[in-house]
Design an enzyme around this catalytic site. Structure first.
Site, short mmCIF file in Angstrom:
data_model
loop_
_atom_site.label_atom_id
_atom_site.label_comp_id
_atom_site.label_asym_id
_atom_site.label_seq_id
_atom_site.Cartn_x
_atom_site.Cartn_y
_atom_site.Cartn_z
N GLU A 159 23.96 49.10 -8.11
CA GLU A 159 23.82 48.00 -7.14
C GLU A 159 22.72 47.07 -7.63
O GLU A 159 21.65 47.54 -8.03
CB GLU A 159 23.47 48.55 -5.76
CG GLU A 159 23.18 47.49 -4.70
CD GLU A 159 22.83 48.11 -3.34
OE1 GLU A 159 23.34 49.22 -3.04
OE2 GLU A 159 22.05 47.50 -2.59
N GLU A 164 17.24 40.17 -0.74
CA GLU A 164 17.24 40.76 0.59
C GLU A 164 16.00 40.28 1.32
O GLU A 164 14.93 40.15 0.72
CB GLU A 164 17.23 42.28 0.55
CG GLU A 164 18.49 42.92 0.00
CD GLU A 164 18.40 44.43 0.04
OE1 GLU A 164 19.00 45.03 0.96
OE2 GLU A 164 17.74 45.00 -0.84
#
Length: 410
Positions: A159, A164
């Site tokens: 990932e 974020e």
């Protein structure tokens, strides 16, 4: 005919991609050659009528809840929580509602939102991946722009979190890698914080990675804040030299951000201006790489023999100065590769021309800051002694941001 806003957005995206993926400097008349340097492999500027759904040829909409992170939202289908605004944006909206008695892992769902991905429609392997977005604000908000490796077998398949943000950190975003033995809270990453207490929710910002074999570099608005290579994983497996697909989502609550509270105002929106993936392949025949004093990266004497020094020299348009910047991480001229002599990683290791071997001393990343970096050494291509004289040898050196480490391709 495209709208003026769409044309403006495309031009800005193309310029941004060119600046990052190919370190292109001031505009030039040779538009065709420059355009060939940066190839757009995926682009969405979200033009369309207000209220319409995203382009289904590019995106699929995920539905349901997410027990893994203990998030609170239910992701809905269609355009209910992900719609175009008619002004060239995708708007992902999180609401405190449950219009269809959705059921979540914790009981009756309290929130709705949306999550989109390109699985089965588009995957990337290397290049410049970016999105220009304005994030929401408030406790419990968790917007993200990220990628998953294919086929998905998390965390072993990998990932890459490009951006974020958690609502309790309004001024900070995070970039993180997850893989086998370094997933969840053990991910490898760093944060980027805006100066002077600015909040990311106050304006649009561009979040990007420059991704090459064995190297991923993160930037915000062109400011590089971390670079990761296999050396950062402590012997654990690097799983990022393969295709990944893109994901955009706005989560509500979860282990990391915590749940919304009385201070959280709904609805909240993640507004996306564009998403693009570009590669840095140069046109056939190559292009010059200009640096200190406007001079060029040059193969001494135009000699294609192994070990020929690579130097700074007046730009003359010869084959000795025409370089191909490849998505495989190599930089080539005269049929051979830019090579760090003796596989060196120390400051002052010289660079030369050598047969292309696929070795880490022949892999390079062009960053948003216009550095040309050898990821193995985590050092920059550098003009020795900051000397602009013809014949000055090029080397690698710790990245300083100096003019002798800034390069323009094309």
């Amino acid at each position: 005919m495209p709208s003026s806003r769409r044309l403006r957005t495309w031009l800005l995206a193309a310029l941004s991609a060119a600046l990052v993926a190919s370190a292109v400097g001031p505009a030039r008349a040779d538009v065709e050659a420059d355009a060939a340097i940066t190839a757009v492999t995926f682009s969405d500027t979200f033009d369309g009528a207000a209220g319409s759904a995203v382009d289904s040829s590019k995106w699929q909409i995920e539905t349901g809840d997410n027990v893994n992170n203990h998030e609170r939202q239910y992701y809905t289908a269609g355009n209910r929580n992900a719609a175009l605004d008619g002004q060239g944006h995708l708007v992902i909206t999180a609401r405190r509602e449950n219009p269809a008695n959705y059921q979540c892992w914790y009981g009756t769902c309290q929130y709705t939102s949306a999550r989109l991905n390109t699985s089965g429609k588009f995957t990337a392997q290397y290049g410049h991946v970016e999105a220009r977005m304005k994030v929401p604000r408030g406790q419990g908000m968790w917007p993200a722009f990220w990628m998953l490796g294919t086929p998905v077998n998390w965390p072993d398949s990998g990932e890459i979190d490009i951006m974020e943000n958690v609502g309790f950190e309004p001024s900070t975003v995070h970039g993180t890698l997850h893989g086998p033995g370094y997933s969840g809270s053990g991910g490898i990453g760093a944060g980027y914080t805006l100066p002077n207490g600015q909040a990311f929710a106050d304006a649009f910002h561009t979040f990007a990675v420059d991704w090459a074999p064995d190297s991923i570099t993160w930037s915000v608005d062109g400011n590089v804040y971390q670079r990761r290579t296999p050396a950062d994983l402590g012997g654990r497996q690097w799983v990022f030299n393969k295709p990944f697909f893109l994901i955009l989502n706005l989560a509500v609550g979860g282990y990391w951000p915590g749940d919304p509270d009385g201070s959280t105002v709904f609805p909240q929106q993640l507004v996306v201006d564009h998403v693009s993936v570009t590669t840095a392949d140069s046109p056939t025949g190559g292009a010059p790489i200009r640096g200190l004093a406007g001079k060029c990266v040059d193969v001494a004497g135009a000699n294609p023999a192994n070990g020929t020094p690579v130097q700074l020299y007046d730009c003359n348009g010869t084959a000795a100065q025409r370089w191909t910047v490849g998505s495989d991480g190599t930089i080539r001229a005269l049929g051979k590769c830019l090579d760090v002599t003796g596989n060196g990683t120390a400051d002052g290791s010289t660079v030369q021309l050598w047969d292309c071997t696929g070795g880490p001393n022949q892999r390079w990343t062009v960053t948003a800051a216009r550095d040309i970096v050898n990821p193995q050494a985590d050092k920059c291509l550098d003009v020795t002694g900051n000397n602009s004289a013809n014949g000055t040898r090029l080397q690698i050196w710790s990245c300083t941001g100096g003019a002798n480490q800034k390069w323009t391709v094309g």
